[in-house]
Design an enzyme around this catalytic site. Structure first.
Site, PDB file in Angstrom:
ATOM      1  N   GLY A  93      80.194  48.178  94.904  1.00 31.48           N
ATOM      2  CA  GLY A  93      80.114  48.491  96.326  1.00 31.48           C
ATOM      3  C   GLY A  93      81.158  47.819  97.200  1.00 31.48           C
ATOM      4  N   THR A  94      82.348  47.534  96.636  1.00 33.51           N
ATOM      5  CA  THR A  94      83.371  46.923  97.493  1.00 33.51           C
ATOM      6  C   THR A  94      83.897  47.935  98.528  1.00 33.51           C
ATOM      7  OG1 THR A  94      85.163  47.409  95.945  1.00 33.51           O
ATOM      8  CG2 THR A  94      84.098  45.268  95.723  1.00 33.51           C
ATOM      9  N   ASN A  95      83.924  49.195  98.162  1.00 36.31           N
ATOM     10  CA  ASN A  95      84.333  50.209  99.154  1.00 36.31           C
ATOM     11  C   ASN A  95      83.267  50.372 100.236  1.00 36.31           C
ATOM     12  OD1 ASN A  95      87.001  51.669  98.532  1.00 36.31           O
ATOM     13  ND2 ASN A  95      86.055  51.412  96.520  1.00 36.31           N
ATOM     14  N   ILE A 144      78.406  63.679  88.966  1.00 36.82           N
ATOM     15  CA  ILE A 144      79.095  64.821  89.605  1.00 36.82           C
ATOM     16  C   ILE A 144      78.074  65.570  90.473  1.00 36.82           C
ATOM     17  CG2 ILE A 144      80.363  66.966  89.135  1.00 36.82           C
ATOM     18  CD1 ILE A 144      81.971  65.080  87.634  1.00 36.82           C
ATOM     19  N   LEU A 145      78.470  65.914  91.676  1.00 33.25           N
ATOM     20  CA  LEU A 145      77.560  66.644  92.558  1.00 33.25           C
ATOM     21  C   LEU A 145      77.535  68.115  92.171  1.00 33.25           C
ATOM     22  CD1 LEU A 145      78.497  65.239  96.092  1.00 33.25           C
ATOM     23  CD2 LEU A 145      76.940  64.310  94.391  1.00 33.25           C
ATOM     24  N   ASN A 167      85.651  61.710  99.035  1.00 32.74           N
ATOM     25  CA  ASN A 167      85.631  60.860  97.845  1.00 32.74           C
ATOM     26  C   ASN A 167      86.873  59.973  97.833  1.00 32.74           C
ATOM     27  OD1 ASN A 167      84.825  60.022  95.145  1.00 32.74           O
ATOM     28  ND2 ASN A 167      86.470  61.318  94.362  1.00 32.74           N
ATOM     29  N   HIS A 190      89.461  58.151  95.211  1.00 35.93           N
ATOM     30  CA  HIS A 190      89.852  58.136  93.796  1.00 35.93           C
ATOM     31  C   HIS A 190      91.004  57.141  93.629  1.00 35.93           C
ATOM     32  CE1 HIS A 190      90.319  59.549  89.735  1.00 35.93           C
ATOM     33  NE2 HIS A 190      91.627  59.525  89.942  1.00 35.93           N
TER      34      HIS A 190
HETATM   35  C1  GRF Z   1      86.592  52.448  93.050  1.00 32.09           C
HETATM   36  O1  GRF Z   1      87.711  52.123  92.284  1.00 32.09           O
HETATM   37  C2  GRF Z   1      86.679  53.883  93.512  1.00 32.09           C
HETATM   38  O2  GRF Z   1      87.975  54.314  93.713  1.00 32.09           O
HETATM   39  C3  GRF Z   1      86.095  54.606  92.338  1.00 32.09           C
HETATM   40  O3  GRF Z   1      85.050  53.774  91.884  1.00 32.09           O
HETATM   41  C4  GRF Z   1      85.321  52.427  92.224  1.00 32.09           C
HETATM   42  C5  GRF Z   1      84.141  51.914  92.993  1.00 32.09           C
HETATM   43  O4  GRF Z   1      84.204  50.536  93.238  1.00 32.09           O
HETATM   44  N1  GRF Z   1      85.740  55.952  92.697  1.00 32.09           N
HETATM   45  P1  GRF Z   1      83.195  49.848  94.232  1.00 32.09           P
HETATM   46  O5  GRF Z   1      81.786  50.104  93.732  1.00 32.09           O
HETATM   47  O6  GRF Z   1      83.411  50.401  95.603  1.00 32.09           O
HETATM   48  O7  GRF Z   1      83.518  48.379  94.181  1.00 32.09           O
END
Ligand code: GRF
Length: 223
Positions: A12-14, A93-94, A108, A110
């Site tokens: 969950g860093t994003n 996948i949705l 999304n 990527h």
């Molecule tokens: C990220 O590298 C994102 O690009 C990919 O999955 C990873 C998720 O990382 N789709 P986090 O859970 O947000 O740390």
């Protein structure tokens, strides 16, 4: 104010980057109203709880078919009143039911420069392993709309990251997150919430702020 649902499966860093961007006022006109996890042990759930965000788990393995999973996901999104769905490391996948209900409202992130190293099978460290083994000198991240082609929807933002000779998949993954993912995902969400993304003939254009201000003014009757 738009309701944002963030779908996660991992650290969950994003998600954290989005929470921080909301706190810092980078994301205006949008608020993370719920976090849906594909795994009950995802650390992303902890991050959501620490920030008072409603969470739920919708895991593919709890459903007999992909259709039932998709249906449950749609119900969760509807009950959160989601206006925008952000896939931030969601590993399932949705299906069609969700993608058609939220057409052009799912984005999304990527971890490569699409169309390189993307599509079925390219997730997590595999993406970075593939980039290193091909020998590309630049990689990066892409935020795109979700369509029925895996990683094939219209590109919203991309950011490049240089590859170093001594990179490992692990440190490349970290650098791509720090330098690209955590920057462009909040930025794209902010543009979406401000109504600045225009989709024409399968291509995204980010509208300049003065056009948005003019549109709003026209709507309010100011000329
Ligand atoms: C990220 O590298 C994102 O690009 C990919 O999955 C990873 C998720 O990382 N789709 P986090 O859970 O947000 O740390």
């Amino acid at each position: 104010m738009l309701n944002i649902a963030v779908l996660v499966s991992g650290g969950g860093t994003n998600l954290q980057a989005l929470i921080d961007a909301q706190k810092n006022g980078i994301i205006k006109n949008g608020s993370i109203s719920c976090v849906i996890s594909g795994r009950s042990d995802a650390y992303a759930l902890e991050r959501a709880k620490q920030n008072g965000i409603t969470t739920c788990v919708v895991s593919r393995k709890d459903f007999k078919s992909a259709g039932e999973f998709d249906h449950a996901l749609l119900l969760a999104l509807k009950s959160a009143n989601a206006d925008l769905v952000v896939l931030a490391g969601f590993l399932s996948i949705l299906g069609d039911e969700v993608t058609s209900a939220y057409k052009n409202r799912i984005i999304n992130i990527h971890p490569s420069l699409i169309p390189s190293f993307c599509g079925a099978g390219f997730y997590g460290l595999r993406v970075h392993e593939a980039a290193l083994s091909y020998g590309v000198k630049v990689t990066g991240a892409t935020v795109h709309f979700v369509s029925d082609v895996v990683d094939g929807g219209a590109i919203i933002l991309q950011k490049a990251v240089e590859i170093k000779d001594d990179d490992t998949p692990e440190n490349l993954q970290r650098r791509v997150m720090e330098q690209a993912e955590w920057v462009i995902l909040p930025q794209a969400v902010s543009f979406f919430c401000e109504g600045r993304l225009s989709l024409e003939n399968g291509r995204v254009r980010v509208l300049p702020l003065n056009i948005i201000i003019k549109k709003e003014a026209d709507k309010d009757g100011f000329q």
